[in-house]
Write a protein that holds these residues in place. Sequence first.
Motif, PDB file in Angstrom:
ATOM      1  N   VAL A 178      46.523-119.335  35.769  1.00  0.00           N
ATOM      2  CA  VAL A 178      46.058-120.362  34.828  1.00  0.00           C
ATOM      3  C   VAL A 178      46.576-120.153  33.407  1.00  0.00           C
ATOM      4  O   VAL A 178      46.664-121.102  32.626  1.00  0.00           O
ATOM      5  CB  VAL A 178      44.515-120.430  34.802  1.00  0.00           C
ATOM      6  CG1 VAL A 178      43.986-120.895  36.150  1.00  0.00           C
ATOM      7  CG2 VAL A 178      43.910-119.093  34.421  1.00  0.00           C
TER       8      VAL A 178
ATOM      9  N   GLY B 132      43.464-116.540  39.428  1.00  0.00           N
ATOM     10  CA  GLY B 132      42.173-116.866  40.009  1.00  0.00           C
ATOM     11  C   GLY B 132      41.674-115.820  40.985  1.00  0.00           C
ATOM     12  O   GLY B 132      42.452-115.256  41.767  1.00  0.00           O
TER      13      GLY B 132
ATOM     14  N   ASN C 136      38.181-122.423  39.084  1.00  0.00           N
ATOM     15  CA  ASN C 136      38.816-121.268  39.714  1.00  0.00           C
ATOM     16  C   ASN C 136      39.372-121.645  41.086  1.00  0.00           C
ATOM     17  O   ASN C 136      38.659-122.164  41.944  1.00  0.00           O
ATOM     18  CB  ASN C 136      37.811-120.130  39.862  1.00  0.00           C
ATOM     19  CG  ASN C 136      38.419-118.925  40.546  1.00  0.00           C
ATOM     20  OD1 ASN C 136      39.399-118.379  40.068  1.00  0.00           O
ATOM     21  ND2 ASN C 136      37.839-118.510  41.678  1.00  0.00           N
TER      22      ASN C 136
ATOM     23  N   ARG D  42      47.882-124.479  33.532  1.00  0.00           N
ATOM     24  CA  ARG D  42      47.138-125.616  34.036  1.00  0.00           C
ATOM     25  C   ARG D  42      46.220-126.099  32.937  1.00  0.00           C
ATOM     26  O   ARG D  42      45.717-125.290  32.141  1.00  0.00           O
ATOM     27  CB  ARG D  42      46.322-125.201  35.264  1.00  0.00           C
ATOM     28  CG  ARG D  42      45.986-126.356  36.192  1.00  0.00           C
ATOM     29  CD  ARG D  42      45.199-125.860  37.376  1.00  0.00           C
ATOM     30  NE  ARG D  42      43.810-125.574  36.995  1.00  0.00           N
ATOM     31  CZ  ARG D  42      43.031-124.723  37.633  1.00  0.00           C
ATOM     32  NH1 ARG D  42      43.496-124.022  38.650  1.00  0.00           N
ATOM     33  NH2 ARG D  42      41.799-124.530  37.258  1.00  0.00           N
TER      34      ARG D  42
ATOM     35  N   PRO E 282      43.143-126.837  30.901  1.00  0.00           N
ATOM     36  CA  PRO E 282      41.790-126.276  31.024  1.00  0.00           C
ATOM     37  C   PRO E 282      40.749-127.377  31.164  1.00  0.00           C
ATOM     38  O   PRO E 282      40.972-128.520  30.776  1.00  0.00           O
ATOM     39  CB  PRO E 282      41.612-125.487  29.725  1.00  0.00           C
ATOM     40  CG  PRO E 282      42.520-126.161  28.753  1.00  0.00           C
ATOM     41  CD  PRO E 282      43.701-126.652  29.543  1.00  0.00           C
TER      42      PRO E 282
ATOM     43  N   TRP F 235      38.637-122.762  33.246  1.00  0.00           N
ATOM     44  CA  TRP F 235      39.263-123.617  34.245  1.00  0.00           C
ATOM     45  C   TRP F 235      38.438-123.569  35.524  1.00  0.00           C
ATOM     46  O   TRP F 235      37.669-122.627  35.744  1.00  0.00           O
ATOM     47  CB  TRP F 235      40.667-123.107  34.601  1.00  0.00           C
ATOM     48  CG  TRP F 235      41.684-123.098  33.518  1.00  0.00           C
ATOM     49  CD1 TRP F 235      42.669-124.017  33.289  1.00  0.00           C
ATOM     50  CD2 TRP F 235      41.874-122.075  32.521  1.00  0.00           C
ATOM     51  NE1 TRP F 235      43.454-123.643  32.216  1.00  0.00           N
ATOM     52  CE2 TRP F 235      42.983-122.458  31.729  1.00  0.00           C
ATOM     53  CE3 TRP F 235      41.205-120.895  32.218  1.00  0.00           C
ATOM     54  CZ2 TRP F 235      43.436-121.691  30.663  1.00  0.00           C
ATOM     55  CZ3 TRP F 235      41.652-120.129  31.154  1.00  0.00           C
ATOM     56  CH2 TRP F 235      42.755-120.532  30.383  1.00  0.00           C
TER      57      TRP F 235
ATOM     58  N   GLU G 177      45.526-118.663  42.057  1.00  0.00           N
ATOM     59  CA  GLU G 177      46.294-119.557  41.190  1.00  0.00           C
ATOM     60  C   GLU G 177      46.317-119.026  39.763  1.00  0.00           C
ATOM     61  O   GLU G 177      45.297-118.630  39.212  1.00  0.00           O
ATOM     62  CB  GLU G 177      45.688-120.963  41.206  1.00  0.00           C
ATOM     63  CG  GLU G 177      46.501-121.963  40.388  1.00  0.00           C
ATOM     64  CD  GLU G 177      45.957-123.376  40.501  1.00  0.00           C
ATOM     65  OE1 GLU G 177      46.597-124.210  41.153  1.00  0.00           O
ATOM     66  OE2 GLU G 177      44.863-123.630  39.939  1.00  0.00           O
TER      67      GLU G 177
END
Length: 292
Positions: free
Chosen positions: A113, A204, A107, A68, A70, A105, A111
């Motif tokens: 990252v 996460g 949180n 994902r 950042p 990222w 998830e």
Amino acid sequence: MQAFFAGVEYGERPLRDNNWMQSQQQAAALSAQIAEMEGQVRGIVPLAAPNQLLLIDEEDSTRVRFLRSPNGPGANPAGTQRGYRDDPGSLLQPGNLSNGRYTWWNNVPGEDVAVWKPALNGPARLWLSWGAHGSGVHTRDARCILDRDGDLTTRDDQLEIFKADQYYPAGVSSGTTEQTPQWSGFQYAGSLELNTDSAIILRGGDTGTGITADVIAFQRLPARDNPADNTPPPATPPLRDPVSPLTNIERFAPLPARFLRFTTFQTINNNQHEPCLDELEAFGPAQPQRNL
């Protein structure tokens, strides 16, 4: 001047005065003391780590993939305090190895990252680091996941190996912490059995609104070592001392050998100097030091 020295004959002539014999006896006694002290020094100088150590910064795009985008980097403040940009390290932690920044990222619980792919095969030890911040925003339980086959679409082969409290630096679990974005230092995360496809995932946590990533370290172990061995691992990765142009000394555990081979695997780009081996000192159980 040339004519004066033209007829000189050169040779080895011992220079002995009236104290020569006494000096020889003193030298022999001092040599024994020196040998004893050198043996004591060898006993306290740590052995060099012969096993492969791999450091991977989260910004290394060849081994790390962000799943994902950042939110941005977090910058360590200038200064020499622990976790600051110019932290020189201590006996308990190395200096700042994070290039003075980390990645963060928003949180989202559960998830993924980021994913690290070390491409190592066999048993290894793992150390983690992250961006620590006492603002109360960072997650208190960031998940570190081992994905054995490296295929993130399947989860039956995934194993949670560590939870990082990113409110604190590594090794700290209570009290207050600075309201600054520090480098955490290294935290041991366990022994793993890897294959060339294995991956480490940052997932996460259930708390906090931010999650961070930074440099991680793998120490590759010989295949004969048991990853489940209860022998306490070192608190931090066994880093090599910085190279000095004056002298570098490394000691290794004794091994029976008839020949030794010196191989250079890598040098710094555009380095005009050639690697060299200056002196090899061999010690046997019943023999004196030999300089080769």
